[in-house]
Each structure stands twice: as structure tokens, then as C-alpha cells.
Design a protein around this motif. Structure first.
Motif, PDB file in Angstrom:
ATOM      1  N   CYS A 113       0.421   7.632   4.761  1.00 52.28           N
ATOM      2  CA  CYS A 113       0.775   7.992   3.629  1.00 52.28           C
ATOM      3  C   CYS A 113       0.396   9.303   3.053  1.00 52.28           C
ATOM      4  N   ILE A 114      -0.870   9.493   3.304  1.00 51.52           N
ATOM      5  CA  ILE A 114      -1.498  10.937   2.913  1.00 51.52           C
ATOM      6  C   ILE A 114      -0.862  12.176   3.381  1.00 51.52           C
ATOM      7  N   ASP A 115      -0.429  11.735   4.765  1.00 58.89           N
ATOM      8  CA  ASP A 115       0.385  12.974   5.443  1.00 58.89           C
ATOM      9  C   ASP A 115       1.635  13.046   4.957  1.00 58.89           C
ATOM     10  N   LYS A 116       2.308  11.982   4.580  1.00 57.47           N
ATOM     11  CA  LYS A 116       3.744  12.256   3.878  1.00 57.47           C
ATOM     12  C   LYS A 116       3.519  12.637   2.667  1.00 57.47           C
ATOM     13  N   LEU A 134       0.957  -1.334   0.022  1.00 54.02           N
ATOM     14  CA  LEU A 134       0.013  -0.155   0.017  1.00 54.02           C
ATOM     15  C   LEU A 134       1.129   1.152   0.060  1.00 54.02           C
ATOM     16  N   ALA A 135       1.968   1.202   0.896  1.00 52.66           N
ATOM     17  CA  ALA A 135       2.724   2.483   1.051  1.00 52.66           C
ATOM     18  C   ALA A 135       3.526   2.645  -0.185  1.00 52.66           C
ATOM     19  N   TYR A 136       4.028   1.778  -0.699  1.00 53.25           N
ATOM     20  CA  TYR A 136       4.783   1.742  -1.953  1.00 53.25           C
ATOM     21  C   TYR A 136       4.219   2.331  -3.193  1.00 53.25           C
ATOM     22  N   ARG A 137       2.752   1.879  -3.165  1.00 53.07           N
ATOM     23  CA  ARG A 137       2.200   2.198  -4.315  1.00 53.07           C
ATOM     24  C   ARG A 137       1.597   3.629  -4.238  1.00 53.07           C
ATOM     25  N   MET A 138       1.396   4.209  -2.879  1.00 47.28           N
ATOM     26  CA  MET A 138       1.174   5.482  -2.722  1.00 47.28           C
ATOM     27  C   MET A 138       2.263   6.610  -2.567  1.00 47.28           C
ATOM     28  N   LEU A 139       3.393   6.214  -2.170  1.00 48.89           N
ATOM     29  CA  LEU A 139       4.494   7.123  -2.013  1.00 48.89           C
ATOM     30  C   LEU A 139       5.420   6.824  -3.141  1.00 48.89           C
ATOM     31  N   ASN A 140       5.493   5.583  -3.918  1.00 53.25           N
ATOM     32  CA  ASN A 140       6.456   5.426  -5.053  1.00 53.25           C
ATOM     33  C   ASN A 140       7.898   5.590  -4.578  1.00 53.25           C
ATOM     34  N   PRO A 178      -4.793  13.189  -8.529  1.00 55.02           N
ATOM     35  CA  PRO A 178      -4.718  14.392  -7.254  1.00 55.02           C
ATOM     36  C   PRO A 178      -4.926  13.143  -6.350  1.00 55.02           C
ATOM     37  N   GLU A 179      -4.363  13.914  -5.038  1.00 55.72           N
ATOM     38  CA  GLU A 179      -4.252  13.048  -3.580  1.00 55.72           C
ATOM     39  C   GLU A 179      -5.657  12.385  -3.361  1.00 55.72           C
ATOM     40  N   LYS A 180      -6.713  13.121  -3.448  1.00 55.30           N
ATOM     41  CA  LYS A 180      -8.010  12.802  -3.030  1.00 55.30           C
ATOM     42  C   LYS A 180      -8.275  11.401  -3.662  1.00 55.30           C
ATOM     43  N   TYR A 181      -7.868  11.421  -5.217  1.00 56.63           N
ATOM     44  CA  TYR A 181      -8.236  10.263  -5.899  1.00 56.63           C
ATOM     45  C   TYR A 181      -7.440   9.052  -5.779  1.00 56.63           C
ATOM     46  N   LYS A 182      -6.155   9.309  -5.567  1.00 49.25           N
ATOM     47  CA  LYS A 182      -5.092   8.550  -5.465  1.00 49.25           C
ATOM     48  C   LYS A 182      -5.328   7.253  -4.288  1.00 49.25           C
ATOM     49  N   SER A 183      -5.314   7.576  -2.980  1.00 50.98           N
ATOM     50  CA  SER A 183      -5.567   6.602  -2.202  1.00 50.98           C
ATOM     51  C   SER A 183      -6.808   5.746  -2.447  1.00 50.98           C
ATOM     52  N   VAL A 184      -7.857   6.277  -3.038  1.00 51.50           N
ATOM     53  CA  VAL A 184      -9.125   5.599  -3.271  1.00 51.50           C
ATOM     54  C   VAL A 184      -8.823   4.658  -4.388  1.00 51.50           C
ATOM     55  N   VAL A 185      -8.012   4.927  -5.652  1.00 53.19           N
ATOM     56  CA  VAL A 185      -7.915   4.299  -6.682  1.00 53.19           C
ATOM     57  C   VAL A 185      -6.831   3.098  -6.194  1.00 53.19           C
ATOM     58  N   ILE A 186      -5.812   3.249  -5.617  1.00 52.24           N
ATOM     59  CA  ILE A 186      -4.899   2.305  -5.038  1.00 52.24           C
ATOM     60  C   ILE A 186      -5.657   1.180  -4.097  1.00 52.24           C
ATOM     61  N   LEU A 187      -6.401   1.753  -3.182  1.00 53.91           N
ATOM     62  CA  LEU A 187      -7.039   0.690  -2.445  1.00 53.91           C
ATOM     63  C   LEU A 187      -8.196  -0.103  -3.276  1.00 53.91           C
TER      64      LEU A 187
END
Length: 198
Positions: A81-84, A34-40, A138-147
């Protein structure tokens, strides 16, 4: 609900280190993915995993055993991850650090015994395009799409993780998907109008 995980969390809350170690073992790879996909970024993802488990450990008294443990820990990991991402937003650009190089990403390491080398290259390039397109979300879509698409979570599970209404999640999934579609179409058009000369 997974009663084993709830029991492990209860034991860990009462000081059982082995129980907490079992929870770490169960979730360390999932949280890293999860973190790798969000933070790359591998190092940041490893840090996020450690911070997630630190937060889990220090907040075990807040865990509601009536909820799924997976939802609770994914919520902690996703929020971290969103905080980072927010902290590095000012310095973020499309030229930011990329993975170690071609062939070193997760998809390139998946074994395939049936595809030809040419098809493997095409698949790898397509996956790289999608990964890069996800990175620009955009951040608000990224976490949702990854999950939703990389962790195969239901809308309800994502709603629980992000503590948002299902209707909001559904809208963000739809908009995130549309954003990706348009982004990939634009890249195809650019590639078509600017063919590589050999």
C-alpha cells in the motif's frame, strides 16, 4: 504465535493449495480493510489484496515460522500500500476520488439499534471527518495510525510489520495523533467562522 497459521504456511510452501486457500480465507478481509483504509479506494484495495496474496505465495519460502504469520502478511500488505501511495503521490490531491458517496463507507454500514437518527448523522459526520483527516496524514504517519487505531495493533506489532524500532513507531503514533488533533481543530474553527447560511 499461531501454530495453525504457521502449519498452513508450511503446507502451502510444500504445494498444498487447500492450505493456502485457508490462509487466504483467514486474511482476505483483514488485508482488504487495511488496504481500503490506506488507499481509500475500493478497486485499488481489491488489487492490493490480490497482489498481497500473490507476494505471499511467491515468497512462502522466505516466511520464518518463528515469527507470527499475521505480522509477516501485514508487513507485505502495508508495504504494498505504501508503494501504491508513493506511485500516485504526484497526482494525489484532496479533491481525489472519494468513496462511492454518503452512506457507502464502512462506518455508515455498521448497524446501530440504540442511536437516534440525529446521533447517527452526527457520528457518521464525525467519522467522515476523521477518515478525511487520516487521508491527509503524511505517508509516514498514515500507515502507523491505521495499524494502531483501526487494526488495534500494539506498538511492538507495528514495529514488526514496518520493520522499525518501537521508539520510532511510538513517535510516529504521537505525531500522527497530534497532526489529526490539529487538523480536526482547524476544521472546527473553519466551520465556526464560516457557518452555513440557510
Amino acid at each position: 504465535m499461531n501454530f495453525v497459521e504457521a502449519r498452513l504456511a508450511k503446507l502451502a510452501r510444500n504445494g498444498d493449495r487447500n492450505a493456502f486457500a485457508e490462509l487466504v480465507e483467514l486474511y482476505k478481509d483483514k488485508i482488504f480493510h487495511l488496504a481500503y483504509r490506506m488507499l481509500n479506494n475500493k478497486q485499488e484495495a481489491e488489487d492490493a489484496v490480490q497482489e498481497t496474496f500473490l507476494r505471499v505465495y511467491t515468497n512462502l519460502h522466505r516466511y520464518d515460522e518463528n515469527q507470527k504469520f499475521s505480522t509477516w502478511i501485514f508487513r507485505i500488505g502495508t508495504n504494498l500500500c505504501i508503494d501504491k501511495l508513493r506511485r500516485r503521490k504526484n497526482t494525489y490531491s484532496l479533491d481525489a476520488e472519494m468513496p462511492d458517496g454518503e452512506g457507502n463507507d464502512y462506518y455508515a454500514m455498521l448497524p446501530s439499534h440504540e442511536d437516534t437518527p440525529e446521533k447517527q448523522v452526527i457520528v457518521s459526520e464525525t467519522q467522515e471527518q476523521i477518515r478525511q483527516a487520516i487521508e491527509t496524514l503524511p505517508e509516514k504517519y498514515k500507515s502507523v495510525v491505521i495499524l494502531r487505531y483501526l487494526h488495534d495493533m500494539s506498538l511492538q506489532e507495528i514495529s514488526d510489520v514496518l520493520d522499525m524500532p518501537v521508539t520510532t513507531i511510538k513517535t510516529r503514533v504521537h505525531r500522527g495523533r497530534e497532526y489529526l488533533r490539529k487538523r480536526l481543530e482547524q476544521e472546527d474553527q473553519v466551520g465556526y467562522t464560516n457557518p452555513v447560511h440557510m
